[in-house]
Design a protein around this motif. Structure first.
Motif, mmCIF file in Angstrom:
data_model
loop_
_atom_site.group_PDB
_atom_site.id
_atom_site.type_symbol
_atom_site.label_atom_id
_atom_site.label_comp_id
_atom_site.label_asym_id
_atom_site.label_seq_id
_atom_site.Cartn_x
_atom_site.Cartn_y
_atom_site.Cartn_z
ATOM 1 N N LYS A 157 32.564 42.864 55.212
ATOM 2 C CA LYS A 157 33.478 43.592 56.090
ATOM 3 C C LYS A 157 33.435 43.019 57.504
ATOM 4 N N THR A 158 32.251 42.718 57.995
ATOM 5 C CA THR A 158 32.105 42.190 59.354
ATOM 6 C C THR A 158 32.825 40.859 59.520
ATOM 7 N N ILE A 159 32.653 39.965 58.558
ATOM 8 C CA ILE A 159 33.299 38.652 58.635
ATOM 9 C C ILE A 159 34.817 38.801 58.534
ATOM 10 N N SER A 160 35.283 39.682 57.659
ATOM 11 C CA SER A 160 36.719 39.907 57.513
ATOM 12 C C SER A 160 37.319 40.462 58.796
ATOM 13 N N LYS A 161 36.624 41.419 59.423
ATOM 14 C CA LYS A 161 37.098 41.983 60.691
ATOM 15 C C LYS A 161 37.116 40.919 61.780
ATOM 16 N N LEU A 162 36.103 40.072 61.795
ATOM 17 C CA LEU A 162 36.068 38.981 62.773
ATOM 18 C C LEU A 162 37.265 38.066 62.598
ATOM 19 N N GLY A 163 37.604 37.754 61.342
ATOM 20 C CA GLY A 163 38.770 36.918 61.083
ATOM 21 C C GLY A 163 40.053 37.530 61.611
ATOM 22 N N THR A 164 40.218 38.844 61.391
ATOM 23 C CA THR A 164 41.442 39.501 61.870
ATOM 24 C C THR A 164 41.501 39.535 63.395
ATOM 25 N N LEU A 165 40.345 39.718 64.036
ATOM 26 C CA LEU A 165 40.315 39.697 65.501
ATOM 27 C C LEU A 165 40.717 38.325 66.029
ATOM 28 N N LEU A 166 40.173 37.279 65.416
ATOM 29 C CA LEU A 166 40.506 35.925 65.841
ATOM 30 C C LEU A 166 41.973 35.607 65.585
ATOM 31 N N VAL A 167 42.510 36.092 64.466
ATOM 32 C CA VAL A 167 43.935 35.899 64.183
ATOM 33 C C VAL A 167 44.775 36.544 65.279
ATOM 34 N N THR A 168 44.475 37.798 65.597
ATOM 35 C CA THR A 168 45.255 38.529 66.597
ATOM 36 C C THR A 168 45.163 37.869 67.963
ATOM 37 N N ILE A 169 43.960 37.500 68.369
ATOM 38 C CA ILE A 169 43.769 36.888 69.689
ATOM 39 C C ILE A 169 44.436 35.519 69.762
ATOM 40 N N SER A 170 44.282 34.713 68.721
ATOM 41 C CA SER A 170 44.848 33.361 68.752
ATOM 42 C C SER A 170 46.378 33.401 68.752
ATOM 43 N N VAL A 171 46.979 34.322 68.001
ATOM 44 C CA VAL A 171 48.441 34.439 68.014
ATOM 45 C C VAL A 171 48.917 34.909 69.378
ATOM 46 N N ALA A 172 48.197 35.867 69.982
ATOM 47 C CA ALA A 172 48.565 36.346 71.316
ATOM 48 C C ALA A 172 48.462 35.221 72.351
ATOM 49 N N LEU A 173 47.396 34.429 72.264
ATOM 50 C CA LEU A 173 47.237 33.297 73.188
ATOM 51 C C LEU A 173 48.305 32.243 72.944
ATOM 52 N N PHE A 174 48.653 32.025 71.692
ATOM 53 C CA PHE A 174 49.726 31.082 71.365
ATOM 54 C C PHE A 174 51.031 31.514 72.021
ATOM 55 N N ALA A 175 51.337 32.811 71.928
ATOM 56 C CA ALA A 175 52.558 33.331 72.561
ATOM 57 C C ALA A 175 52.519 33.122 74.072
ATOM 58 N N LEU A 176 51.337 33.258 74.648
ATOM 59 C CA LEU A 176 51.182 33.091 76.095
ATOM 60 C C LEU A 176 51.331 31.635 76.517
ATOM 61 N N PHE A 177 50.784 30.710 75.729
ATOM 62 C CA PHE A 177 50.751 29.298 76.108
ATOM 63 C C PHE A 177 52.031 28.536 75.770
ATOM 64 N N ILE A 178 52.830 29.028 74.843
ATOM 65 C CA ILE A 178 54.016 28.284 74.386
ATOM 66 C C ILE A 178 54.870 27.756 75.541
ATOM 67 N N PRO A 179 55.231 28.588 76.522
ATOM 68 C CA PRO A 179 56.126 28.073 77.578
ATOM 69 C C PRO A 179 55.439 27.175 78.597
#
Length: 204
Positions: A3-25
């Protein structure tokens, strides 16, 4: 641990997508870099979905995991090339048009193919998921509907619609499309975290 590793993966997914949206422009390098983080993170999240699937849904879950692996390989190849060979090497014009993402060449199409594989992965994980709560139901349908992106990623490159990128210019349309995808995928990461965080998760 599961469960801990799975939750970590989802956190990293959410953060990386948010950062991607921020960095695109603003920054090609950092947007490319976080895409590599997203590839690792999505594999971890996918492993979480796969590990909790029951026998009845194992084929769909296996398909989701396999397509996730194909996605990660393609994306890591594309963006590792952008942050290394393209960025620091003195490439000739022909090589630049071939591997530089911004020119809409071969590696750009590999990128689209990679995200098409990700779309197939989410589709099959959506099919495999047993929706026991409202959160699960929302997550299940977001995953399944995300599978629609496969057709655009797989078919559109064959139509020549991206030929206008051959001169290295990037229009606002592509940025808007990427921002829309980020807005769609961030809730998947958040709902997946809630899903894995449930006390009665099959991962316990």
């Amino acid at each position: 641990m599961n469960k801990t590793i799975s939750k970590l993966g989802t956190l990293l997914v959410t953060i990386s997508v948010a950062l991607f949206a921020l960095f695109i422009p603003f920054s090609n390098f950092w947007s490319y870099f976080v895409c590599m983080i997203l590839a690792f993170a999505y594999l971890i999240m996918a492993a979480g979905f796969h590990s909790e699937s029951d026998r009845e849904h194992k084929v769909a879950s296996n398909a989701g995991m396999l397509f996730a692996a194909v996605y990660a390989v393609l994306i890591l190849l594309v963006y590792f090339a952008q942050t290394t060979a393209v960025r620091v090497s003195d490439l000739n014009t022909q090589a630049m048009h071939l591997i530089n993402y911004s020119y809409g060449g071969l590696f750009f199409f590999y990128d689209l193919l990679g995200y098409g594989m990700m779309a197939l992965s989410t589709f099959f994980f959506g099919l495999a998921m047993k929706a026991e709560t409202k959160v699960d139901k929302w997550l299940k349908w977001l995953l399944i509907i995300h599978g629609v992106f496969f057709f655009g990623c797989f078919i559109m490159p064959m139509t020549g619609v991206f030929n206008s990128m051959a001169d290295g210019s990037s229009g606002s349309g592509g940025v808007i499309a990427l921002e829309f995808w980020c807005a769609y995928f961030i809730p998947i990461g958040i709902l997946a975290f809630i899903h894995f965080n449930r006390k009665k998760s099959n991962l316990d």
